[in-house]
Write an enzyme that holds these catalytic residues in place. Structure first.
Site, PDB file in Angstrom:
ATOM      1  CE  LYS A 137     -27.183 -11.296 -15.111  1.00 20.22           C
ATOM      2  NZ  LYS A 137     -28.264 -10.380 -14.625  1.00 20.22           N
ATOM      3  N   GLY A 170     -26.278  -1.921 -20.526  1.00 18.69           N
ATOM      4  CA  GLY A 170     -26.703  -1.502 -19.188  1.00 18.69           C
ATOM      5  C   GLY A 170     -26.073  -0.172 -18.848  1.00 18.69           C
ATOM      6  CB  SER A 171     -25.642   1.566 -15.645  1.00 20.36           C
ATOM      7  OG  SER A 171     -24.805   0.695 -14.912  1.00 20.36           O
ATOM      8  CB  VAL A 229     -22.889  -2.281 -14.636  1.00 14.91           C
ATOM      9  CG1 VAL A 229     -22.649  -3.771 -14.816  1.00 14.91           C
ATOM     10  CG2 VAL A 229     -23.651  -2.036 -13.344  1.00 14.91           C
ATOM     11  N   GLY A 230     -20.879  -1.048 -16.931  1.00 21.84           N
ATOM     12  CA  GLY A 230     -20.067  -1.259 -18.139  1.00 21.84           C
ATOM     13  C   GLY A 230     -18.585  -1.153 -17.843  1.00 21.84           C
ATOM     14  CD  GLU A 284     -25.021   0.523 -27.332  1.00 18.34           C
ATOM     15  OE1 GLU A 284     -24.267   0.040 -28.174  1.00 18.34           O
ATOM     16  OE2 GLU A 284     -25.212   1.741 -27.181  1.00 18.34           O
ATOM     17  CB  CYS A 332     -29.857   3.492 -23.655  1.00 16.88           C
ATOM     18  SG  CYS A 332     -29.996   2.374 -25.000  1.00 16.88           S
ATOM     19  CD  GLU A 392     -29.054   6.429 -19.049  1.00 16.38           C
ATOM     20  OE1 GLU A 392     -28.268   5.714 -18.409  1.00 16.38           O
ATOM     21  OE2 GLU A 392     -29.398   6.201 -20.220  1.00 16.38           O
TER      22      GLU A 392
END
Ligand code: UN1
Length: 501
Positions: free
Chosen positions: A180, A233-234, A237-238, A255, A289, A390
């Site tokens: 996805k 991703g962020s 969301v992780g 990651e 990142c 970040e």
């Protein structure tokens, strides 16, 4: 095939076929340098689409796991060759949907090529151990086995490289895959999937469902038939991904964010450090990142560093990444640009000194894009939000320090731990830093970006959850160990008991 002129309606790829989404809805893929340019439309997939893709992957797993690994690898070799041939075309399409400059999108495709060749090589490796047994007439070994159906959720900043980091090790070790990709950059993943299909991957082994996180990502995580999840991703969301995987103990690789530092010692080659800080901070518009979004500079050279660094940032040419004269492209989206804008305000309110930049670029060639000036805050306190959080944009915060101990304390005083760099000519400083920096990646005399595909990639603290991508570490994640004992003594032999006499 997508062309530069005709936007196309793309489809999902499920069980070897390009199919419409059951949702009937689409997401537009627009050029961030010119939002009036529609690159294509992609399905806004729903749970039904995802479940079909997972079912196809589950079914294909039955035969794919038994296909000899060197045969699986042959498909990867062919895919790498196709990627080499089409590199320029894919790079151009990537710049159109993602915005980063052509030199960088070429690098992104090259990273996918490197990873595909590297993992093709794993077709004839995937070594286990053979070892003596503690008992006579007994044989002991360990072999790698695939995990099952891999759910891969990939970001927009490296839209071909990162899907390849995940898909290639997954495939060569015998897993089947559902990807996805990020809704902002679906075309580059479409291109990668199309290449693997052309290279001869059997139906169902690799599937792609386009769409957003809630619509397509969540059902993919939560489908009981996905055995492994890899997410980039962020951190926010992780955490959701991690929690979704926890109840069923799904193997989960995360990651996430970074706030990577470049430390510049007073004995550094100043011009080299400035080259590194410019490339690390503003390359990919700061949307890596691994971006060097903080620079800590020794007070003895602080004034000289800031003067040159600011001048160089001012000279960067911002614009459409397809123009070879351009150094830095737009932010990926209006939303991302808003985040940048809000951090510029935060920095000013916190009392950081805005040394250059700080404005959205508007009008003329910028009128329809998400452009922002390269921005530098100086005289930052390491506790300021702009020095700790970040931003994922072209904003660098500069912090002064007195001693290497202080610099390392500043470096480690944040919640992330991906990449860090030190510029110094003193070997003692270099070794101290590589030992004490709390990150998964350390650079000496090079910026925080630019990891190579055959070494472990990833971070600690809020950046990662203990796994790594790339190199052999990726093979570790996409396989489970199976330990096999073969007793050919023809009698019961009890470990830890019968050998103790
Ligand atoms: C990322 O920013 O998500 O080391 C990945 C680098 C690149 C990969 C970055 N090779 O900067």
């Amino acid at each position: 095939m997508a062309t530069a002129t005709a936007p196309k309606a793309f489809k999902n790829f499920i069980n070897g076929e390009w199919v419409e989404s059951r949702s009937g809805k689409v997401i537009e893929d627009r050029n961030p340098a010119n939002s009036s340019e529609l690159v294509g439309t992609f399905p806004a997939s729903n749970a039904e689409d995802v479940n079909l893709a997972v079912a196809a992957a589950k079914n294909a797993y039955k035969t794919w796991r038994l296909t000899p690994a060197p045969k699986r690898a042959e498909i990867l070799y062919r895919a790498a060759e196709i990627l080499v041939k089409r590199k320029e075309e894919f790079a151009r399409e990537m710049t159109r949907e993602m915005g980063k400059v052509l030199a960088e999108t070429r690098g992104d495709v090259q990273e996918a090529i490197d990873m595909t060749y590297l993992m093709a090589g794993e077709g004839r490796r995937q070594f286990g151990q053979t070892t003596p047994s503690e008992l006579p007439n007994k044989f002991a070994m360990s072999v790698r086995t695939p995990v099952g159906v891999a759910a891969l959720i990939t970001p927009w900043n490296f839209p071909m490289a990162i899907p390849s980091w995940k898909a290639m090790p997954a495939l060569v070790t015998g897993n089947t895959v559902v990807i996805k990709p990020a809704e902002d950059t679906p075309l580059s993943t479409y291109n990668l999937v199309q290449v693997l299909n052309e290279a001869g991957l059997p139906p169902g082994v690799l599937n792609v469902v386009f769409g957003d996180g809630p619509g397509a990502g969540a059902p993919l995580l939560n489908n009981p038939d996905t055995n492994l999840v890899s997410f980039t991703g962020s951190t926010e969301v992780g955490r959701i991904v991690s929690e979704a995987c926890a109840p069923s103990f799904k193997k989960c690789h995360l990651e996430m964010g970074g706030k990577n530092i470049i430390i510049v010692m007073d004995d550094a080659n100043l011009d080299l450090a400035i080259d590194g800080a410019i490339w690390g901070g503003f390359g990919t518009t700061g949307q890596r990142c691994t971006a060097a979004s903080r620079v800590a500079v020794h007070k003895k050279i602080y004034a000289a560093f800031v003067e040159k660094f600011v001048a160089r940032a001012r000279s960067l040419r911002v614009g459409d990444g397809l123009d070879p004269a351009i150094d830095m492209g737009p932010s990926i989206s209006e939303q991302q640009l808003k985040t940048v804008r809000s951090y510029v305000e935060i920095g000013q309110k916190e009392g950081a000194k805005l040394a250059t930049g700080g404005h959205r670029l508007e009008g003329g060639a910028y009128a329809r894009g998400w452009f922002h000036e390269p921005t530098i805050f100086t005289d930052c306190d390491p506790k300021m939000r702009v020095a700790k959080e970040e931003i994922f944009g072209p904003v660098v915060s500069v912090v002064p320090f007195d001693t290497i101990a202080q610099a390392i304390e500043i470096a480690n005083g944040i919640s992330y731990g991906l990449s860090a760099a030190i510029y110094t000519r003193n070997i003692n400083h270099a070794f101290l830093a590589q030992r004490d920096l709390e990150t998964g990646i350390v650079y000496v005399n090079a910026p925080t970006i630019g990891a190579e595909t055959h070494l472990p990639f990833g971070g600690i603290k809020n950046t990662g959850n203990g796994h790594r991508e790339s190199g052999e570490a990726a093979v570790d994640f996409y396989t489970e160990w199976k330990t096999i004992y073969i007793d050919y003594s023809d009698r019961l032999q009890r470990a830890q008991i019968d050998n103790a006499e």
